[in-house]
Design an enzyme around this catalytic site. Structure first.
Site, PDB file in Angstrom:
ATOM      1  N   LYS A 115       0.825  -1.220   0.000  1.00  0.00           N
ATOM      2  CA  LYS A 115       0.000   0.000   0.000  1.00  0.00           C
ATOM      3  C   LYS A 115       0.851   1.260   0.000  1.00  0.00           C
ATOM      4  O   LYS A 115       0.461   2.272  -0.568  1.00  0.00           O
ATOM      5  CB  LYS A 115      -0.947   0.014   1.205  1.00  0.00           C
ATOM      6  CG  LYS A 115      -2.129  -0.912   1.047  1.00  0.00           C
ATOM      7  CD  LYS A 115      -3.261  -0.508   1.973  1.00  0.00           C
ATOM      8  CE  LYS A 115      -4.480  -1.373   1.803  1.00  0.00           C
ATOM      9  NZ  LYS A 115      -5.539  -1.064   2.754  1.00  0.00           N
ATOM     10  N   LYS A 207      -4.852 -10.630  -6.931  1.00  0.00           N
ATOM     11  CA  LYS A 207      -6.011 -10.719  -6.058  1.00  0.00           C
ATOM     12  C   LYS A 207      -7.145  -9.824  -6.561  1.00  0.00           C
ATOM     13  O   LYS A 207      -6.889  -8.713  -7.027  1.00  0.00           O
ATOM     14  CB  LYS A 207      -5.563 -10.254  -4.666  1.00  0.00           C
ATOM     15  CG  LYS A 207      -6.483 -10.556  -3.531  1.00  0.00           C
ATOM     16  CD  LYS A 207      -5.865 -10.088  -2.226  1.00  0.00           C
ATOM     17  CE  LYS A 207      -5.869  -8.574  -2.138  1.00  0.00           C
ATOM     18  NZ  LYS A 207      -5.494  -8.060  -0.809  1.00  0.00           N
ATOM     19  N   LYS A 210     -10.614  -4.071  -4.330  1.00  0.00           N
ATOM     20  CA  LYS A 210     -11.426  -2.861  -4.451  1.00  0.00           C
ATOM     21  C   LYS A 210     -10.671  -1.785  -5.210  1.00  0.00           C
ATOM     22  O   LYS A 210     -11.278  -0.891  -5.782  1.00  0.00           O
ATOM     23  CB  LYS A 210     -11.724  -2.305  -3.056  1.00  0.00           C
ATOM     24  CG  LYS A 210     -12.676  -3.130  -2.233  1.00  0.00           C
ATOM     25  CD  LYS A 210     -12.701  -2.609  -0.794  1.00  0.00           C
ATOM     26  CE  LYS A 210     -13.677  -3.394   0.055  1.00  0.00           C
ATOM     27  NZ  LYS A 210     -13.523  -3.132   1.490  1.00  0.00           N
TER      28      LYS A 210
HETATM   29  P1  AMP Z   1     -11.078  -5.428   3.058  1.00  0.00           P
HETATM   30  O1  AMP Z   1     -11.939  -5.084   1.922  1.00  0.00           O
HETATM   31  O2  AMP Z   1      -9.625  -5.311   2.740  1.00  0.00           O
HETATM   32  O3  AMP Z   1     -11.463  -4.768   4.346  1.00  0.00           O
HETATM   33  O4  AMP Z   1     -11.320  -6.975   3.306  1.00  0.00           O
HETATM   34  C1  AMP Z   1     -12.429  -7.482   4.001  1.00  0.00           C
HETATM   35  C2  AMP Z   1     -12.339  -8.990   4.087  1.00  0.00           C
HETATM   36  O5  AMP Z   1     -12.426  -9.559   2.778  1.00  0.00           O
HETATM   37  C3  AMP Z   1     -11.023  -9.487   4.695  1.00  0.00           C
HETATM   38  O6  AMP Z   1     -11.304 -10.604   5.520  1.00  0.00           O
HETATM   39  C4  AMP Z   1     -10.232  -9.908   3.485  1.00  0.00           C
HETATM   40  O7  AMP Z   1      -9.298 -10.922   3.779  1.00  0.00           O
HETATM   41  C5  AMP Z   1     -11.324 -10.424   2.562  1.00  0.00           C
HETATM   42  N1  AMP Z   1     -10.914 -10.329   1.146  1.00  0.00           N
HETATM   43  C6  AMP Z   1     -10.590  -9.191   0.480  1.00  0.00           C
HETATM   44  N2  AMP Z   1     -10.255  -9.467  -0.799  1.00  0.00           N
HETATM   45  C7  AMP Z   1     -10.366 -10.809  -0.935  1.00  0.00           C
HETATM   46  C8  AMP Z   1     -10.159 -11.718  -2.033  1.00  0.00           C
HETATM   47  N3  AMP Z   1      -9.781 -11.290  -3.237  1.00  0.00           N
HETATM   48  N4  AMP Z   1     -10.394 -13.035  -1.807  1.00  0.00           N
HETATM   49  C9  AMP Z   1     -10.798 -13.491  -0.590  1.00  0.00           C
HETATM   50  N5  AMP Z   1     -10.994 -12.695   0.462  1.00  0.00           N
HETATM   51  C10 AMP Z   1     -10.789 -11.369   0.307  1.00  0.00           C
END
Ligand code: AMP
Ligand code: TRP
Length: 344
Positions: A115, A207, A210
């Protein structure tokens, strides 16, 4: 050792669009765990401001993630749903953990390196200290189980290290204050199932995220049926038919990803999916995937939209959740103050 009730905590950042990775990697697990555990699910807005946010957009995103939780089937009466900034104890305990964690530990965090990018000098201090706040989120509720996607594994390990060092550094005071040998449990990550790392639809080695500039790389929970269909039809694949055995997915990241998504959405294993689709070409498989994804996701998107239109209701859910979270958080902070040696 003190006894800890099995309590689940997890958080999702209110930044950008919630996507299929968030849904399969995290939110569906949140839903399932409600049957067996006391759960606390948090919209982590303090984490979001570690990078610049537009204030109006941030507010909208907090409500949108809350709506997604509810639309996916999280019961905010039975369990606790709230946004982090309404419970000041998160920031308070994070400060104590800033003083427990070591620079060297945080320097190793790959998410910070990704990041912060090349211009590390210009990253916020908050972005660097982010994992200490995450440890505070979990340990404030003395949660024992944390459902997350694969990308959060390293942060979870750091949370364990912080809990352990706190227990050791203050061992004498913990005992003197009547908490036995350990005050914080070591939280266990729950990273299970076929979709712990959902990949980009444009590149099976990246991956799903967002922040990817290409909207075609992800399926957003708010996408309508046509958009979902288009994105799946455009998803990158290779020229071969699907294999009949898992081993055949080895060097085919895009095929592996789509099979994983199908399996997760349908509550199957990849082997079961391949037993049905082995030997078929991608156009057949993608049609089935479109039907499945639309059936599973569109009702959630529709319900999310309906809920977000009623901001008062969402804000009420968050306020009620925050009040309940605060009760637990306060109790922990009182004990932490005694253990650390603050007068209160
Ligand atoms: P975040 O959007 O970074 O707050 O992520 C929220 C949750 O979604 C966390 O538990 C992440 O590990 C999970 N997550 C985010 N992106 C992925 C992905 N591409 N595959 C699986 N889990 C994800
Ligand atoms: N860091 C997590 C992410 O980016 C979100 C998060 C914040 C979290 N606090 C948490 C996840 C506590 C689990 C437990 O996805």
């Amino acid at each position: 050792m003190a006894e800890f009730i099995p309590r689940v905590f997890s958080g999702v950042q209110p930044t950008g669009n919630l996507h299929l990775g968030n849904y399969l990697g995290a939110i569906t697990k949140f839903v399932d765990l409600q049957r067996t555990h006391d759960c606390i699910y948090c919209v982590v807005d303090l984490h979001a401001i570690t990078v610049p946010q537009d204030p109006r957009q941030l507010k909208a995103s907090i409500r949108e993630v809350t709506a997604a939780f509810l639309a996916a089937g999280i019961d905010a009466n039975q369990h606790i749903v709230f946004n982090q900034s309404q419970v000041a104890e998160h920031a308070e305990l994070a400060w104590v953990f800033n003083c427990v964690a070591r620079m060297g530990w945080l320097n190793r965090m790959t998410q910070f390196k990704e990041k912060a990018g090349k211009d590390r000098e210009n990253a916020s201090v908050g972005l660097f200290a982010y994992p200490c706040l995450m440890a505070a989120d979990i340990l404030l509720y003395r949660a024992t189980h944390v459902p997350v996607g694969e990308d959060q594994k390293q942060h979870l390990e750091l949370s364990r290290d912080i809990a352990q060092k706190f227990n050791l550094d203050f061992a004498e005071s913990i005992a003197a204050n009547g908490h036995g040998e350990a005050f914080f449990p070591l939280p266990a990550p729950l990273i299970q199932g076929v979709a712990t790392r959902v990949m980009s639809l444009r590149d099976g080695t990246k991956k799903m995220s967002k922040s990817d500039p290409s909207d075609n790389s992800r399926i957003n929970l708010s996408d309508d049926a046509d958009t979902i269909a288009q994105k799946i039809r455009k998803a990158k694949t290779d020229p071969d038919a699907l294999p009949s055995e898992i081993e055949g997915l080895g060097k085919r990241p895009e095929a592996d990803n789509l099979v994983g998504i199908f399996a997760a959405l349908n509550g199957q294993s990849k082997a079961e999916v391949l037993a049905d689709f082995g030997g078929r070409n991608f156009s057949t498989f993608k049609s089935a995937l479109v039907d499945l994804a639309v059936t599973k996701l569109v009702p959630i998107g529709t319900e999310m939209k309906r809920l977000t239109e009623d901001a008062r209701h969402i804000d009420g859910v968050l306020a009620q959740g925050a009040a309940r979270a605060r009760e637990i958080a306060r109790e922990t902070m009182v004990a932490v103050k005694d253990i650390v040696g603050f007068v209160h």
